[in-house]
Design an enzyme around this catalytic site. Structure first.
Site, mmCIF file in Angstrom:
data_model
loop_
_atom_site.group_PDB
_atom_site.id
_atom_site.type_symbol
_atom_site.label_atom_id
_atom_site.label_comp_id
_atom_site.label_asym_id
_atom_site.label_seq_id
_atom_site.Cartn_x
_atom_site.Cartn_y
_atom_site.Cartn_z
ATOM 1 N N GLU A 143 -0.714 0.355 -8.488
ATOM 2 C CA GLU A 143 0.623 -0.052 -8.082
ATOM 3 C C GLU A 143 1.677 0.641 -8.955
ATOM 4 O O GLU A 143 1.356 1.232 -9.982
ATOM 5 C CB GLU A 143 0.753 -1.573 -8.216
ATOM 6 N N ASP B 166 -11.627 1.277 -4.708
ATOM 7 C CA ASP B 166 -11.254 -0.023 -5.269
ATOM 8 C C ASP B 166 -12.049 -1.156 -4.640
ATOM 9 O O ASP B 166 -12.771 -0.974 -3.658
ATOM 10 C CB ASP B 166 -9.749 -0.278 -5.080
#
Length: 263
Positions: free
Chosen positions: A148, A69
């Site tokens: 998430e 990421d």
């Protein structure tokens, strides 16, 4: 899924590094292709890989690495960008050349441009032959990469809003919470699952709840880490503290003893 539980974080790092090296031998067809995680959990693992390279057990000089990421809107020269973090914590440690480090591009003039760059990142992984071994940590809320809770279990590399807890956890690296980016570009859970082997390392009691949900809870987008249950070769390495909420501990210990003949 293979769950290995050891006494200390140092032992966890050594066992996780062995799992990575075994995975590179099993799935690699040439120069290693590593999926790279940031955070405190894998630091000891990277140190163990560096030691293995010094012993001549592995050579990362022509390896390629793909980061999980990157923040949106943070220049890749920023000290807290994940490109710079991985240069410090991986490239300069294990000997992976900076030219072989690939990180999602979180900068662009429009959301559409960043989304296009995210899709191109998935294509770059495929062009490299896929990730041989993906190194993973897990967030206290169960996130993998920056996937998430509520992330699709089949998601691809994309823009994602960071959870408040994630931003608060990462604020220690910035000059206050208001300096932490609100969005990121992260490999999707579907992207992560395409690696040959997944090696997750977690230490400390603050990860115990997330580990229990990921390993023994239901397969659910509420705990992105539970996607490990779908992978045919996932290795989870824990210290005692991180394993403290697991219910099937006795079985994991028995399974780790291996198959013995002649008894």
């Amino acid at each position: 899924m293979e769950v290995l539980i050891v006494d200390t974080p140092e032992e966890a790092a050594a066992f996780a590094a062995s799992a990575v090296l075994d995975g590179l031998r099993a799935y690699g067809t040439g120069n290693p292709v590593l999926g790279l995680a940031t955070g405190s959990s894998p630091l000891g693992l990277y140190a163990e890989l560096a030691a293995a390279a010094q012993r001549g057990e592995v050579d990362f000089s022509a390896a390629r690495g793909f980061a999980l990421d990157e923040y949106v809107g943070l220049d890749d020269t920023h000290e807290q960008s994940y490109r710079q973090t991985l240069i410090r914590e991986v490239c300069n440690v294990i000997g992976l050349p900076e030219s072989g480090l690939n990180v999602p591009n979180g900068n662009g003039e429009t959301v559409a441009q960043i989304a296009e760059q995210a899709a191109a990142y998935d294509e770059a992984i495929k062009a490299a032959g896929g990730v041989d071994v993906q190194i993973l940590g897990i967030g206290a809320n169960g996130h993998l990469g920056f996937n998430e809770p509520a992330s699709s279990l089949r998601s691809r590399t994309r823009i994602k809003r960071l959870a408040s807890q994630t931003r608060e956890d990462n604020a220690r690296f910035f000059d206050g919470l208001d300096q932490v980016p609100t969005h990121c570009v992260t490999q999707g859970l579907g992207t992560v699952q395409e690696a040959g082997r997944l090696v997750l390392i977690a230490t400390g009691s603050h990860k115990a709840e997330a580990i229990a949900a990921a390993v023994e809870g239901p397969l659910s987008a509420s705990c992105p880490g539970s996607v490990l249950q779908l992978h045919p070769d996932a290795v989870v390495v824990l210290d005692e503290a991180a394993a403290s909420r697991l219910k099937n501990r006795a079985y994991y210990d028995d399974a780790a003893a291996g198959l013995q003949f002649g008894i």
